[in-house]
Scaffold this active site. Structure first.
Site, PDB file in Angstrom:
ATOM      1  N   HIS A 109      46.370  15.731  12.769  1.00 49.82           N
ATOM      2  CA  HIS A 109      46.857  17.108  12.709  1.00 49.82           C
ATOM      3  C   HIS A 109      48.107  17.221  13.596  1.00 49.82           C
ATOM      4  CE1 HIS A 109      42.938  18.379  11.144  1.00 49.82           C
ATOM      5  NE2 HIS A 109      42.321  18.015  12.250  1.00 49.82           N
ATOM      6  N   HIS A 126      40.566  28.934  14.318  1.00 46.77           N
ATOM      7  CA  HIS A 126      40.795  28.130  15.525  1.00 46.77           C
ATOM      8  C   HIS A 126      40.962  28.978  16.793  1.00 46.77           C
ATOM      9  CE1 HIS A 126      42.149  25.888  11.937  1.00 46.77           C
ATOM     10  NE2 HIS A 126      41.458  24.918  12.501  1.00 46.77           N
ATOM     11  N   GLY A 127      41.675  30.115  16.649  1.00 44.92           N
ATOM     12  CA  GLY A 127      41.864  30.972  17.824  1.00 44.92           C
ATOM     13  C   GLY A 127      40.532  31.488  18.357  1.00 44.92           C
ATOM     14  N   GLY A 170      31.675  21.411  13.454  1.00 45.79           N
ATOM     15  CA  GLY A 170      31.429  21.986  12.134  1.00 45.79           C
ATOM     16  C   GLY A 170      30.294  22.991  12.127  1.00 45.79           C
ATOM     17  N   THR A 181      31.759   9.256  10.517  1.00 49.65           N
ATOM     18  CA  THR A 181      33.057   9.182  11.210  1.00 49.65           C
ATOM     19  C   THR A 181      32.912   9.426  12.713  1.00 49.65           C
ATOM     20  OG1 THR A 181      34.048  10.010   9.184  1.00 49.65           O
ATOM     21  CG2 THR A 181      35.408  10.114  11.170  1.00 49.65           C
ATOM     22  N   ILE A 182      32.281  10.513  13.075  1.00 43.76           N
ATOM     23  CA  ILE A 182      32.142  10.852  14.494  1.00 43.76           C
ATOM     24  C   ILE A 182      30.987  10.067  15.121  1.00 43.76           C
ATOM     25  CG2 ILE A 182      31.687  12.735  16.145  1.00 43.76           C
ATOM     26  CD1 ILE A 182      34.427  12.982  14.694  1.00 43.76           C
ATOM     27  N   GLN A 235      42.108  13.573  14.576  1.00 43.81           N
ATOM     28  CA  GLN A 235      40.892  14.351  14.289  1.00 43.81           C
ATOM     29  C   GLN A 235      39.622  13.528  14.378  1.00 43.81           C
ATOM     30  OE1 GLN A 235      43.156  13.467  12.004  1.00 43.81           O
ATOM     31  NE2 GLN A 235      42.063  12.458  10.332  1.00 43.81           N
ATOM     32  N   ARG A 249      45.654  17.908   8.531  1.00 41.66           N
ATOM     33  CA  ARG A 249      45.529  16.868   7.502  1.00 41.66           C
ATOM     34  C   ARG A 249      44.529  17.353   6.435  1.00 41.66           C
ATOM     35  NH1 ARG A 249      40.666  17.535   8.046  1.00 41.66           N
ATOM     36  NH2 ARG A 249      39.220  16.202   9.165  1.00 41.66           N
ATOM     37  N   SER A 265      35.523  21.567  17.847  1.00 45.56           N
ATOM     38  CA  SER A 265      36.200  20.734  16.847  1.00 45.56           C
ATOM     39  C   SER A 265      37.382  19.977  17.447  1.00 45.56           C
ATOM     40  CB  SER A 265      36.709  21.634  15.718  1.00 45.56           C
ATOM     41  OG  SER A 265      37.842  22.356  16.177  1.00 45.56           O
ATOM     42  N   CYS A 266      37.914  19.073  16.653  1.00 39.66           N
ATOM     43  CA  CYS A 266      39.082  18.287  17.078  1.00 39.66           C
ATOM     44  C   CYS A 266      40.247  19.193  17.467  1.00 39.66           C
ATOM     45  CB  CYS A 266      39.499  17.335  15.965  1.00 39.66           C
ATOM     46  SG  CYS A 266      39.603  18.114  14.332  1.00 39.66           S
TER      47      CYS A 266
HETATM   48  P1  NAD Z   1      30.771  12.227   8.058  1.00 39.94           P
HETATM   49  O1  NAD Z   1      30.434  12.695   6.705  1.00 39.94           O
HETATM   50  O2  NAD Z   1      31.827  11.188   8.216  1.00 39.94           O
HETATM   51  O3  NAD Z   1      29.463  11.673   8.779  1.00 39.94           O
HETATM   52  C1  NAD Z   1      28.231  12.347   8.736  1.00 39.94           C
HETATM   53  C2  NAD Z   1      27.125  11.328   8.582  1.00 39.94           C
HETATM   54  O4  NAD Z   1      25.870  11.992   8.631  1.00 39.94           O
HETATM   55  C3  NAD Z   1      27.203  10.571   7.260  1.00 39.94           C
HETATM   56  O5  NAD Z   1      26.994   9.195   7.527  1.00 39.94           O
HETATM   57  C4  NAD Z   1      26.040  11.172   6.449  1.00 39.94           C
HETATM   58  O6  NAD Z   1      25.499  10.233   5.546  1.00 39.94           O
HETATM   59  C5  NAD Z   1      25.057  11.475   7.559  1.00 39.94           C
HETATM   60  N1  NAD Z   1      24.039  12.462   7.201  1.00 39.94           N
HETATM   61  C6  NAD Z   1      24.036  13.377   6.213  1.00 39.94           C
HETATM   62  N2  NAD Z   1      22.895  14.108   6.243  1.00 39.94           N
HETATM   63  C7  NAD Z   1      22.173  13.638   7.283  1.00 39.94           C
HETATM   64  C8  NAD Z   1      20.905  13.975   7.834  1.00 39.94           C
HETATM   65  N3  NAD Z   1      20.144  14.950   7.324  1.00 39.94           N
HETATM   66  N4  NAD Z   1      20.471  13.274   8.916  1.00 39.94           N
HETATM   67  C9  NAD Z   1      21.216  12.296   9.461  1.00 39.94           C
HETATM   68  N5  NAD Z   1      22.421  11.927   8.949  1.00 39.94           N
HETATM   69  C10 NAD Z   1      22.888  12.590   7.895  1.00 39.94           C
HETATM   70  O7  NAD Z   1      31.123  13.517   8.896  1.00 39.94           O
HETATM   71  P2  NAD Z   1      31.986  13.596  10.229  1.00 39.94           P
HETATM   72  O8  NAD Z   1      33.419  13.673   9.862  1.00 39.94           O
HETATM   73  O9  NAD Z   1      31.549  12.551  11.178  1.00 39.94           O
HETATM   74  O10 NAD Z   1      31.590  15.048  10.739  1.00 39.94           O
HETATM   75  C11 NAD Z   1      30.397  15.276  11.478  1.00 39.94           C
HETATM   76  C12 NAD Z   1      30.558  16.531  12.281  1.00 39.94           C
HETATM   77  O11 NAD Z   1      31.673  16.358  13.164  1.00 39.94           O
HETATM   78  C13 NAD Z   1      30.860  17.809  11.479  1.00 39.94           C
HETATM   79  O12 NAD Z   1      30.319  18.922  12.164  1.00 39.94           O
HETATM   80  C14 NAD Z   1      32.367  17.885  11.547  1.00 39.94           C
HETATM   81  O13 NAD Z   1      32.850  19.195  11.369  1.00 39.94           O
HETATM   82  C15 NAD Z   1      32.609  17.388  12.960  1.00 39.94           C
HETATM   83  N6  NAD Z   1      33.948  16.865  13.207  1.00 39.94           N
HETATM   84  C16 NAD Z   1      34.562  16.066  12.296  1.00 39.94           C
HETATM   85  C17 NAD Z   1      35.847  15.620  12.540  1.00 39.94           C
HETATM   86  C18 NAD Z   1      36.598  14.779  11.557  1.00 39.94           C
HETATM   87  O14 NAD Z   1      37.794  14.890  11.455  1.00 39.94           O
HETATM   88  N7  NAD Z   1      35.965  13.910  10.807  1.00 39.94           N
HETATM   89  C19 NAD Z   1      36.480  15.961  13.735  1.00 39.94           C
HETATM   90  C20 NAD Z   1      35.785  16.711  14.695  1.00 39.94           C
HETATM   91  C21 NAD Z   1      34.524  17.178  14.410  1.00 39.94           C
END
Ligand code: NAD
Length: 338
Positions: free
Chosen positions: A221, A195-196, A111, A12-13, A302, A169, A140-141
């Site tokens: 959110h 969060h705080g 995260g 996602t990110i 997010q 969410r 974080s977001c």
């Molecule tokens: P996600 O699950 O969508 O993406 C993570 C990717 O990493 C997946 O494609 C997974 O297959 C891959 N992966 C797993 N193990 C791996 C490894 N050892 N090496 C390389 N790739 C690997 O997760 P996300 O939502 O993108 O979240 C990633 C980080 O961003 C987390 O720390 C999360 O807390 C943070 N974050 C997420 C959001 C959100 O809403 N999605 C918002 C802000 C921050």
């Protein structure tokens, strides 16, 4: 020569950060690393992004799927000037040794624990603190959204105390296993929510209490915000102040946008990639001042508000631009601002 950027974790990110990096005139995406040959791996190849195996034992899965690999993640990390780790929570910590072994500065996501890194980062809040750091966490977001809001309020009026209820969410749209699906959960039920304290990694002195809820929604959110200010502004002055920030969108009353659904529709109509909304969406009508107390509602996308922050963190770590230059360059290249 442009900054050579690697992205480890293409979910996602990670896929959003990779796209944003390719748009920057001073950066080059040298590759992305993935664990599985799913549709996102295909997308990376279609986009022309060199694809690396994140885990050696899984290389044959890519071969079976007919997806060509450029190599393994350690080669990618060695080539890069900086690596953006966008792996699931906790995996970033496991990858830290890899980045250290290659002496490559690393950016992690919200995260990960704050104590994993030298500094937590928000471009509007503490850009310069990341200069020269080896391990930086883009918060974080929700913390990003709060930092962007509280920084100008603190500078302009002084914040006596912030109280924020975060209506979160349950999961991202593709996270089919997340919930709740028919409930409203105090989450965490104990106070304060994390969060705080997380905002305090950016503004150590800021007095803030946060409460969290989780609801059956996936789009964004919503924050219900009360900030007691040291000075008493009028609401119009606060609207002007927030409107002139680089990554805010003051939702005009006449747009008829009543929630996250219409915000996402708005983003789609404006041809935003993946309907992303990089800005804090602050309902102009909600901005109210009662005595010393400011109240407002804001919505936070997010999946995308941290993306321009990651781009800025790359320049901050390497010291190639100051905060104002970087934020302007990132915004211009990505098209941030409605
Ligand atoms: P996600 O699950 O969508 O993406 C993570 C990717 O990493 C997946 O494609 C997974 O297959 C891959 N992966 C797993 N193990 C791996 C490894 N050892 N090496 C390389 N790739 C690997 O997760 P996300 O939502 O993108 O979240 C990633 C980080 O961003 C987390 O720390 C999360 O807390 C943070 N974050 C997420 C959001 C959100 O809403 N999605 C918002 C802000 C921050």
């Amino acid at each position: 020569m442009s900054i050579q950027v690697a992205v480890n974790g293409y979910g996602t990110i990670g896929k959003r950060v990779a796209d944003a990096v390719t748009e920057q005139p001073d950066m080059e995406l040298v590759g992305v690393a993935k664990t599985s040959p799913n549709h996102e791996a295909e997308l990376a190849v279609e986009n022309g992004y060199p694809l690396y195996a994140a885990v050696e034992e899984r290389i044959e899965l890519f071969e079976e799927a007919g997806i060509d690999l450029a190599g393994q993640v350690d080669e990618l990390v060695e080539t890069a000037d900086v690596v953006v780790d966008a792996c699931p929570s906790g995996i970033g910590a496991e990858n830290k040794d890899l980045y250290e072994a290659h002496d490559t500065p690393a950016l992690y996501q919200g995260g990960e624990d704050a104590d994993l890194v030298d500094v937590s980062f928000n471009a509007r809040g503490n850009y310069e603190a990341a200069t020269g750091a080896d391990h930086v966490r883009v918060v974080s977001c929700n913390t990003t959204g709060l930092s962007r809001l509280l920084a100008p309020l603190e500078e302009e009026y002084g914040v006596e105390k912030a109280r924020v209820t975060l209506v979160r969410r349950g999961g991202d749209p593709a996270q089919s296993g997340r919930g709740p699906i028919n409930d409203i959960l105090p989450n965490p039920v104990t106070l304060p929510s994390h969060h705080g304290p997380d905002v305090n990694t950016i503004f150590p002195e800021l007095d803030i209490d946060t409460l969290g809820l989780k609801v059956p929604a996936t789009l964004m959110h919503t924050h219900s915000v009360n900030v007691t200010l040291a000075e008493q502004p009028d609401a119009d002055a606060v609207v002007d102040l927030l409107d002139e920030q680089d990554r805010t969108f003051l939702v005009p009353p006449e747009y008829g946008i009543d929630g996250a659904g219409k915000l996402k529709e708005f983003a789609m109509d404006r041809d935003r990639p993946r309907a992303d909304i990089w800005e804090n969406c602050i309902w102009e009508e909600s901005v109210t001042v009662e005595g010393d107390d400011l109240y407002l509602f804001q919505a936070i996308h997010q999946e995308s508000d941290v993306v321009p922050e990651n781009v800025d963190a790359i320049r901050a770590v390497l010291g190639t631009a100051d905060a104002a230059e970087s934020i302007a360059r990132t915004n211009e290249a990505m098209g941030v601002g409605f």
